[in-house]
Design an enzyme around this catalytic site. Structure first.
Site, PDB file in Angstrom:
ATOM      1  N   ASP A 110      -6.808   7.431   6.264  1.00 16.04           N
ATOM      2  CA  ASP A 110      -5.735   6.441   5.836  1.00 16.04           C
ATOM      3  C   ASP A 110      -4.849   6.720   4.822  1.00 16.04           C
ATOM      4  OD1 ASP A 110      -4.482   3.915   6.335  1.00 16.04           O
ATOM      5  OD2 ASP A 110      -5.736   3.068   4.615  1.00 16.04           O
ATOM      6  N   THR A 124       0.985   4.153   7.483  1.00 17.63           N
ATOM      7  CA  THR A 124       1.137   4.705   5.973  1.00 17.63           C
ATOM      8  C   THR A 124       1.270   6.229   5.683  1.00 17.63           C
ATOM      9  OG1 THR A 124      -1.340   4.338   5.984  1.00 17.63           O
ATOM     10  CG2 THR A 124      -0.154   2.608   5.313  1.00 17.63           C
ATOM     11  N   THR A 125       0.787   6.918   6.490  1.00 25.17           N
ATOM     12  CA  THR A 125       1.069   8.628   6.400  1.00 25.17           C
ATOM     13  C   THR A 125       2.205   8.625   7.066  1.00 25.17           C
ATOM     14  OG1 THR A 125      -1.394   8.566   7.015  1.00 25.17           O
ATOM     15  CG2 THR A 125      -0.297  10.463   6.812  1.00 25.17           C
ATOM     16  N   ASP A 168      -6.644  -1.782  10.183  1.00 25.30           N
ATOM     17  CA  ASP A 168      -5.489  -1.153  10.613  1.00 25.30           C
ATOM     18  C   ASP A 168      -5.013  -1.674  12.019  1.00 25.30           C
ATOM     19  OD1 ASP A 168      -5.002   0.062   8.327  1.00 25.30           O
ATOM     20  OD2 ASP A 168      -4.876   2.121   9.254  1.00 25.30           O
TER      21      ASP A 168
END
Length: 538
Positions: free
Chosen positions: A70, A103-104, A406
């Site tokens: 994550d 998020t990445t 998530d």
């Protein structure tokens, strides 16, 4: 500060407005340093993008080890010192808050945009021009995404499960996505309030982690679970049917004064009196509790004195009352909302109407001898739900919890904004294609900047292919070709290693994840471009 004025050494020359030379070297250096530092952070998480991305093992100074995929978690744990690089950490955190997933992606995208910005800056284009072009680009990019979106209904459970499964595919626990995705969808749908369907509070979904078993044993419970044992030191009940439950915030033990005190006892009769008073005091409390018909007590953790003593446990056991002690203070709100009861702060306020009702309260044995207390069949249950996460080791449980969070966020995004979009790099390539076409219609510097940034968006499909061990250049070229022929939903299928219609492969994500990733990344890059000096204040 950064301007050095070079002029003839005459006294009045400095005041004359003829020739002045401004040294911009320092400003350019600072901008370059900022961009390089931020790109270093982006490159650190780039390898963990997508379903075939690698995992990171994070070892802290205390010896704690985390294995995760994550982006937000990786960056949060990294000790980033450079101020501009810290902005990328905040960027992934804000994407986590806004959408929960991607998020990445957002960090990789920002890194790519910064790389192109550096090229434009070295070509002599002013940062303000670049920044303004970026703003126009973000508005146009969001329009492109909206044009690709597919509306979805909350009743269409399959679509929701597909998008949750896509989110889980890139995680360590991807092999359990067939179990965790439907579980996340059911959990969110059970806490959605029909009157305010766009407000979903994920705090209404409590995740209880318990070591033992495998992730397969994870279950959704319509009720409450406490990661505690029943207090049966005195042989009280461990199973109660048709329970009347009280959540109490006072202690069932002899009172103490608020100040440090010592009582000097000179003979046995006085000691006897103290003990008798204690007994009567506790017995009086237990009788008041029993009089309301209450048969399950949840006692809040107490700092000042013991919540229950051996004597009070003995009386409660005689009264056939099940006791769960040491309930955390911050859990009280969730428990009272679930049980639809009121917390009781004083024995004098102990009334029937403040109790919650449930069909069954029992202590059950799970895994390797550990026990949990389970409350099921709650009458008039609040809109909450509990997920019991299991796993063979602590690293796995923690990662399962993060992945589940998530997936829950993805379903929440769909509840807020009911649109789906294809995954697998399809939206990025489509945005890149349409923006490049739009750049040709523009004139001047803007056209040049937007053309450059349109190419920057290709970093996502490029990285997806690279992480999957495919040839990124041929894959991205083929993908561009397919999109130019009008296949807007063509994306990279990393499992087959080729380009397919990604919607048919059920790789979908919420529109909100993509739009917030693009807007947040562009906002962050514009902010970094505007900085021309770092002033340290001691």
């Amino acid at each position: 500060m950064a301007a050095a004025v070079a002029a003839p050494a005459t006294t009045n020359a400095r005041s004359s407005k003829t020739e002045s030379y401004v040294d911009n070297k320092r400003r350019d250096d600072i901008r370059q340093a900022n961009i390089l530092a931020a790109r270093a952070v982006a490159d650190a998480v780039r390898t963990s993008l997508g379903p075939k991305g690698m995992d990171k093992m994070i070892s802290s100074a205390t010896g704690e080890v985390i294995i995760t995929n994550d982006g937000a978690t990786i960056l949060n744990k990294m000790e980033v010192l450079q101020p501009a690089a810290k902005m990328l950490v905040d960027l992934s955190r804000s994407q986590d808050a806004a959408a929960g997933d991607g998020t990445t992606t957002v960090v990789v995208l920002a890194g790519s945009l910064l790389r192109r910005s550096l090229t434009l800056l070295s070509a002599g284009i002013h940062p303000t021009v670049i920044s303004d072009s970026l703003y126009k680009l973000s508005v146009h990019a969001v329009d492109v995404l909206h044009s690709m979106a597919i509306p979805v209904e909350l009743s269409d459970r399959d679509s929701l499960v597909k998008s949750a499964a896509t989110s889980l595919n890139s995680k360590v626990v991807s092999q359990y996505s067939s179990l965790l995705a439907p579980l996340a969808v059911d959990a969110v749908l059970s806490v959605v309030d029909p009157e305010h369907p766009d407000l979903v509070d994920l705090r209404d979904i409590k995740i209880v982690k318990k070591l033992g078993g495998t992730v397969d044993d994870t279950e959704l419970i319509r009720g409450l679970v406490f990661d505690k044992k029943v207090s049966h030191a005195a042989g009280g009940p461990t199973r109660v049917e048709s329970a009347k439950i009280a959540v109490i915030q006072f202690q069932i033990s002899p009172p103490k004064t608020d100040i440090e005190q010592s009582i000097i006892v000179s003979d046995y009769t006085q000691m006897d009196r103290i003990l008798r008073e204690e007994r009567n005091y506790i017995l009086g409390m237990v009788k008041k509790i029993k009089a309301t018909g209450c048969n399950v007590l949840l006692i809040q953790k107490s700092i000042l004195r013991d919540a229950v003593t051996d004597l009070s446990l003995h009386y409660l056991a005689k009264a056939k009352i099940l006791v769960v002690k040491d309930v955390e203070r911050d859990e009280i709100e969730f428990i009272t909302k679930t049980l639809n009861c009121l917390p009781i702060a004083n024995i004098e306020h102990f009334r029937v109407e403040k109790l919650g009702h449930a069909d069954l309260v029992e202590e059950i044995l799970i895994g390797d001898g550990s026990k949990v207390v389970k409350i099921t069949g709650i009458k008039d249950m609040g809109r909450t739900t509990t997920v019991l996460v299991r796993g063979s080791n602590q690293l796995m449980i923690d990662e399962a919890e993060r992945s589940l969070h998530d997936a829950l966020c993805v379903v929440r995004c769909l509840v807020n904004k009911k649109y789906l979009i294809a995954g697998g790099g399809a939206p990025e390539i489509e945005m890149s294609r349409q923006l490049a076409a739009w750049a040709k219609e523009l004139i001047g510097m803007e056209s040049y900047c937007i053309k450059e940034f349109a190419e920057a968006l290709e970093v996502i499909p490029y990285t997806l292919a690279e992480n999957a061990g495919l040839n990124p250049i041929s894959i991205v070229t083929e993908l561009r070709n397919r999109h130019a022929q009008g296949e807007t939903n063509a994306g990279i299928n990393v499992r087959k290693g080729q380009i397919t219609n990604i919607l048919e492969e059920n790789v979908v994500q919420p529109l909100l994840v993509s739009t917030s990733a693009v807007t947040l990344a562009i906002e962050c890059v514009r902010m970094i471009l505007k900085i021309d000096d770092i002033v340290t204040v001691r």
